[in-house]
Design a protein around this motif. Structure first.
Motif, PDB file in Angstrom:
ATOM      1  N   LEU A   2      -2.064  33.495   4.788  1.00 13.21           N
ATOM      2  CA  LEU A   2      -2.487  33.223   6.158  1.00 13.21           C
ATOM      3  C   LEU A   2      -1.950  31.877   6.612  1.00 13.21           C
ATOM      4  O   LEU A   2      -1.939  30.904   5.846  1.00 13.21           O
ATOM      5  CB  LEU A   2      -4.021  33.234   6.246  1.00 13.21           C
ATOM      6  CG  LEU A   2      -4.736  34.480   5.687  1.00 13.21           C
ATOM      7  CD1 LEU A   2      -6.239  34.276   5.699  1.00 13.21           C
ATOM      8  CD2 LEU A   2      -4.358  35.704   6.498  1.00 13.21           C
ATOM      9  N   THR A   3      -1.513  31.832   7.870  1.00 16.84           N
ATOM     10  CA  THR A   3      -1.048  30.583   8.473  1.00 16.84           C
ATOM     11  C   THR A   3      -1.521  30.562   9.918  1.00 16.84           C
ATOM     12  O   THR A   3      -1.018  31.304  10.771  1.00 16.84           O
ATOM     13  CB  THR A   3       0.486  30.476   8.415  1.00 16.84           C
ATOM     14  OG1 THR A   3       0.921  30.597   7.058  1.00 16.84           O
ATOM     15  CG2 THR A   3       0.948  29.140   8.975  1.00 16.84           C
ATOM     16  N   ASN A   4      -2.543  29.741  10.174  1.00 18.96           N
ATOM     17  CA  ASN A   4      -3.097  29.577  11.523  1.00 18.96           C
ATOM     18  C   ASN A   4      -3.460  30.911  12.159  1.00 18.96           C
ATOM     19  O   ASN A   4      -3.071  31.226  13.294  1.00 18.96           O
ATOM     20  CB  ASN A   4      -2.110  28.817  12.419  1.00 18.96           C
ATOM     21  CG  ASN A   4      -1.943  27.373  12.010  1.00 18.96           C
ATOM     22  OD1 ASN A   4      -2.861  26.771  11.436  1.00 18.96           O
ATOM     23  ND2 ASN A   4      -0.788  26.798  12.271  1.00 18.96           N
ATOM     24  N   ASP A   5      -4.201  31.725  11.428  1.00 16.11           N
ATOM     25  CA  ASP A   5      -4.724  32.983  11.939  1.00 16.11           C
ATOM     26  C   ASP A   5      -6.199  32.803  12.273  1.00 16.11           C
ATOM     27  O   ASP A   5      -6.928  32.072  11.582  1.00 16.11           O
ATOM     28  CB  ASP A   5      -4.547  34.099  10.903  1.00 16.11           C
ATOM     29  CG  ASP A   5      -3.091  34.360  10.591  1.00 16.11           C
ATOM     30  OD1 ASP A   5      -2.361  34.718  11.518  1.00 16.11           O
ATOM     31  OD2 ASP A   5      -2.692  34.208   9.420  1.00 16.11           O
ATOM     32  N   THR A   6      -6.658  33.504  13.330  1.00 14.60           N
ATOM     33  CA  THR A   6      -8.055  33.340  13.730  1.00 14.60           C
ATOM     34  C   THR A   6      -8.980  33.977  12.689  1.00 14.60           C
ATOM     35  O   THR A   6      -8.649  35.017  12.105  1.00 14.60           O
ATOM     36  CB  THR A   6      -8.303  33.992  15.099  1.00 14.60           C
ATOM     37  OG1 THR A   6      -8.022  35.388  15.014  1.00 14.60           O
ATOM     38  CG2 THR A   6      -7.419  33.361  16.170  1.00 14.60           C
ATOM     39  N   LEU A   7     -10.109  33.356  12.486  1.00 12.94           N
ATOM     40  CA  LEU A   7     -11.069  33.842  11.502  1.00 12.94           C
ATOM     41  C   LEU A   7     -11.575  35.230  11.880  1.00 12.94           C
ATOM     42  O   LEU A   7     -11.829  36.066  11.010  1.00 12.94           O
ATOM     43  CB  LEU A   7     -12.239  32.861  11.381  1.00 12.94           C
ATOM     44  CG  LEU A   7     -13.302  33.198  10.324  1.00 12.94           C
ATOM     45  CD1 LEU A   7     -12.686  33.202   8.929  1.00 12.94           C
ATOM     46  CD2 LEU A   7     -14.477  32.224  10.396  1.00 12.94           C
ATOM     47  N   GLY A   8     -11.684  35.501  13.188  1.00 14.19           N
ATOM     48  CA  GLY A   8     -12.143  36.821  13.620  1.00 14.19           C
ATOM     49  C   GLY A   8     -11.205  37.928  13.196  1.00 14.19           C
ATOM     50  O   GLY A   8     -11.636  38.958  12.665  1.00 14.19           O
ATOM     51  N   ASN A   9      -9.889  37.716  13.397  1.00 11.35           N
ATOM     52  CA  ASN A   9      -8.915  38.733  12.986  1.00 11.35           C
ATOM     53  C   ASN A   9      -8.849  38.860  11.474  1.00 11.35           C
ATOM     54  O   ASN A   9      -8.677  39.957  10.935  1.00 11.35           O
ATOM     55  CB  ASN A   9      -7.535  38.389  13.540  1.00 11.35           C
ATOM     56  CG  ASN A   9      -7.466  38.525  15.046  1.00 11.35           C
ATOM     57  OD1 ASN A   9      -8.250  39.270  15.649  1.00 11.35           O
ATOM     58  ND2 ASN A   9      -6.560  37.808  15.691  1.00 11.35           N
TER      59      ASN A   9
ATOM     60  N   ASN B  14     -10.623  25.788   4.316  1.00 10.84           N
ATOM     61  CA  ASN B  14     -10.741  25.644   5.767  1.00 10.84           C
ATOM     62  C   ASN B  14     -12.046  24.974   6.180  1.00 10.84           C
ATOM     63  O   ASN B  14     -12.470  25.080   7.332  1.00 10.84           O
ATOM     64  CB  ASN B  14     -10.605  27.018   6.439  1.00 10.84           C
ATOM     65  CG  ASN B  14      -9.233  27.617   6.233  1.00 10.84           C
ATOM     66  OD1 ASN B  14      -8.289  27.315   6.938  1.00 10.84           O
ATOM     67  ND2 ASN B  14      -9.115  28.486   5.228  1.00 10.84           N
ATOM     68  N   ASP B  15     -12.709  24.310   5.211  1.00 15.71           N
ATOM     69  CA  ASP B  15     -13.892  23.490   5.478  1.00 15.71           C
ATOM     70  C   ASP B  15     -15.002  24.282   6.175  1.00 15.71           C
ATOM     71  O   ASP B  15     -15.570  23.875   7.179  1.00 15.71           O
ATOM     72  CB  ASP B  15     -13.514  22.278   6.343  1.00 15.71           C
ATOM     73  CG  ASP B  15     -14.598  21.196   6.292  1.00 15.71           C
ATOM     74  OD1 ASP B  15     -15.301  21.123   5.266  1.00 15.71           O
ATOM     75  OD2 ASP B  15     -14.734  20.437   7.272  1.00 15.71           O
ATOM     76  N   ILE B  16     -15.257  25.479   5.647  1.00 17.35           N
ATOM     77  CA  ILE B  16     -16.376  26.278   6.126  1.00 17.35           C
ATOM     78  C   ILE B  16     -17.200  26.718   4.923  1.00 17.35           C
ATOM     79  O   ILE B  16     -16.784  26.557   3.766  1.00 17.35           O
ATOM     80  CB  ILE B  16     -15.914  27.505   6.940  1.00 17.35           C
ATOM     81  CG1 ILE B  16     -14.883  28.315   6.162  1.00 17.35           C
ATOM     82  CG2 ILE B  16     -15.369  27.092   8.287  1.00 17.35           C
ATOM     83  CD1 ILE B  16     -14.378  29.524   6.897  1.00 17.35           C
ATOM     84  N   LYS B  17     -18.339  27.297   5.176  1.00 17.63           N
ATOM     85  CA  LYS B  17     -19.266  27.699   4.120  1.00 17.63           C
ATOM     86  C   LYS B  17     -19.403  29.211   4.110  1.00 17.63           C
ATOM     87  O   LYS B  17     -19.402  29.856   5.161  1.00 17.63           O
ATOM     88  CB  LYS B  17     -20.637  27.048   4.350  1.00 17.63           C
ATOM     89  CG  LYS B  17     -21.677  27.409   3.290  1.00 17.63           C
ATOM     90  CD  LYS B  17     -23.025  26.826   3.645  1.00 17.63           C
ATOM     91  CE  LYS B  17     -24.080  27.263   2.641  1.00 17.63           C
ATOM     92  NZ  LYS B  17     -25.413  26.773   3.002  1.00 17.63           N
TER      93      LYS B  17
END
Length: 633
Positions: free
Chosen positions: A143-150, A194-197
């Motif tokens: 992945l490279t700069n893809d939206t989390l939703g997709n 990506n600094d999320i949980k």
């Protein structure tokens, strides 16, 4: 600035397309001029502030041309044309006043040029490089700069596992690369990069959340705007902090009871102890919620927790108040076989009962052990591929039999002088009278005198050749689950007579023979056994076992037929949907038999007149085609 660039590009496009348009108009006017020379005739006109409609009509009238002008054209013409062709004047008007000419036969219609609308090509949706292997539960992504939703939508499609995210992360761009990593580990690495949980709910939903911001205790008030909530720091142990409900701990060899007491007190959690929580623990976690903290604290111990009416209950796993009951149902596998695959370690401390009506397990025990068992069951409760197998059996049998000979003897003469067939086979029986007539026809040639035969003499002549071709073709179709055998059998049954003689003593001490008859079956079968194994890349490994038996000639009418048995076993690997051919089961028989007078029956040519000969040749060939296809239900 962007608007100016767009306008400039559109203007350039219009100019370029306009040049092409005028060249096309010039070409069409030249073609029309071949039939209507008025277009090439010279024009002598001088006008001032004349309507463009009247000006075009005037040219059409003077040069004998058919013109039509749009009433909406309202331009004024002030020009002097001398020794110029009407065609050049029309092109000049089109360029000067942005006109267009529509041709219909010899009629030219003048109207305002309307540029065509160029459709806007929408950008294609980026294809995400995500793959998932079901059986090993491995996930790969680039992945490279893809939206989390997709990304979550594509992973859910590929894996069948539900992933959701908090609303504020809908447009977050994520990047990362992993190759063949376990599903849970891959999502953890994606969240970390990506600094999320990420967390897993009790109903097996994966949840992406925004990572909480942990404020530094030493941050001075003048560095922050607005009210600042100071973290709660335990006075007993400064290594335990609680910020906005998130727990950070770094302790070594501290009592479990003390750790639980400090953290629960700082958060304000009400709890009840069923038994003392003995033992020490070393814990180092950061930004964990309360229940996640409890799971980590009690992991590997005999303690567990349960929440009832807002109060947490702690104690030994086996205590009555902490036991949980749950029905775990299966979606893809049968419950009978599942019990054989559950490791013994997962069964410890849990009471498990099979509930066949709902294809599930009723389990009773502590919640952590139940969760561990359910996690294992969900990992192995996968869709088992169904393998559909098409089988084509082609059996070709060819035979050729030739028999010929002459038989003579003494006996009852035939009813007719000549009796039998000449076509399609020779099978004649001649009596003595017919033979004598034949001999008398041969007598008189030189010194030949064969005499006559006796009245009861007869002669038989036979000559027959038989050919046969038999083609058998059957196309059975079978299906089986991955790893299970599929069997196919095609057979033939014949019967023979068995006679038994039993010696029986009667009352007078005499022995009588009691005879019994019974017809017994004999089978000749073609059996095919296939055991398919489906791999992750949709390659199918098949163990194929083929057995064939066929009947031979009987030694007598009541004797059992002989059988010939052939078999082979093969291990092959094919792609999904490919067809393979298995051959080699071929049988060839050649037999020669004859009888005749000693000596004479061995001499060429004469042996056909002093004996009988039979030649038989047969060939059987069996070919099997197999085509496996994987079906995911």
């Amino acid at each position: 600035m962007k608007i100016k660039i767009i306008i400039f590009l559109l203007f350039s496009f219009v100019l370029a397309s306009g040049q092409d348009r005028f060249d096309l108009l010039d070409e069409k006017l030249n073609q029309l001029a071949k039939n209507y020379p008025g277009l090439n005739d010279k024009v002598e006109l001088s006008v001032s502030s004349a309507s463009i409609q009247e000006f075009i009509r005037a040219i059409g009238t003077s040069n004998n041309l058919n013109v039509n002008v749009d009433p909406l054209l309202d331009a004024k013409i002030s020009n002097n044309f001398n020794n110029v062709s009407a065609k050049d004047v029309f092109l000049f008007l089109c360029k000067k006043h942005d006109l267009d000419i529509t041709f219909m036969g010899s009629i030219m219609s003048f109207a305002k040029f309307i540029p065509p609308i160029t459709p806007i090509k929408l950008p294609e949706r980026k294809s995400l490089n995500i793959t998932y292997q079901t059986v090993p539960d491995l996930l790969s992504f680039d992945l490279t700069n893809d939206t989390l939703g997709n990304v979550t939508k594509e992973i859910t499609k590929k894996s069948g596992k539900n992933i959701i995210f908090s609303p504020e992360l809908a447009g977050k761009l994520v990047s990362g690369y992993v190759q063949d990593v376990s599903f849970n580990n891959a999502l953890e690495k994606l969240a970390f990069a990506n600094d999320i949980k990420i967390s897993v709910t009790p109903d097996n939903f994966y949840v992406f959340e925004k990572k909480p911001l942990t404020q530094n205790i030493n941050t001075s008030a003048n560095q922050l705007t607005g009210a600042v909530k100071t973290p709660t720091v335990s006075t007993k142990n400064p290594s335990i902090t609680v910020v906005d409900g998130y727990i950070t701990i770094d302790v070594q060899n501290m009592g479990i009871n003390d750790i639980l007491n400090i953290v629960s007190k700082e958060i304000g959690i009400n709890y009840f102890l069923f038994s003392e929580l003995k033992g020490n623990s070393t814990v180092k976690i950061k930004d964990a919620q309360y229940e996640d903290f409890l799971k980590l604290l009690f992991n590997g111990t005999e303690f567990t927790f349960k929440k009832e009416n807002g109060i947490y209950l702690f104690g030994d796993r086996n205590l009555e108040g902490l036991r949980q009951n749950k029905l775990i149902t299966l979606k893809n596998r049968t419950i009978d076989k599942m019990m054989d695959f559950i490791p013994a370690e997962l069964k410890k401390g849990i009471d498990i009962k099979i509930f066949k009506d709902l294809n599930g397990l009723i389990v009773s025990g502590s919640q952590p052990r139940i969760d561990e068992l359910e996690t294992f069951i969900r990992q192995v409760d996968l869709v088992v591929p169904l393998v559909h197998i098409e089988v084509i059996i082609a059996d070709v049998r060819k035979s050729n039999t030739f028999s010929a000979g002459v038989t003579a003897g003494l006996g009852t003469k035939p009813a007719n002088p000549t009796n039998g067939q000449v076509l399609p086979q020779v099978d004649l029986s001649l009596n003595a009278s017919s033979v004598n007539n034949l001999i008398s026809g041969l007598n008189g040639f030189g010194i030949i005198n064969l005499g006559n035969v006796t009245p009861n003499f007869y002669l038989t002549i036979k000559a027959l050749e038989q050919q046969g071709v038999l083609k058998l073709r059957s196309t059975p179709q079978i299906a089986t689950l991955n790893g299970h055998e599929a069997k196919l059998s095609i057979g033939k049954t014949e019967y023979y007579l068995e006679i038994q003689n039993n010696l029986v003593n009667n009352l007078n001490s005499q022995q009588n023979i009691l005879q019994s008859q019974q017809y017994k079956p004999v089978n000749a079968d073609l059996s095919l056994t296939i055991d398919p194994q489906v791999s992750g890349d949709e390659q199918i490994t098949m163990t194929i076992n083929v057995k064939q038996s066929s009947f031979t000639e009987r030694i007598s009418n009541t004797a059992p037929p002989g059988t010939i048995n052939r078999s082979f076993e093969s291990l092959i690997r094919v792609k999904n949907g490919e067809m393979i051919m298995l051959g080699g089961l071929e049988e060839t028989n050649n037999s020669h038999s004859g009888k005749g007078l000693p000596g004479l029956s061995r001499i060429p040519i004469l042996k056909w007149f002093f004996g009988e000969r039979t030649k038989t040749k047969s060939q059987n060939k069996l070919t099997i085609f197999i085509k496996p296809t994987i079906i995911y239900s």
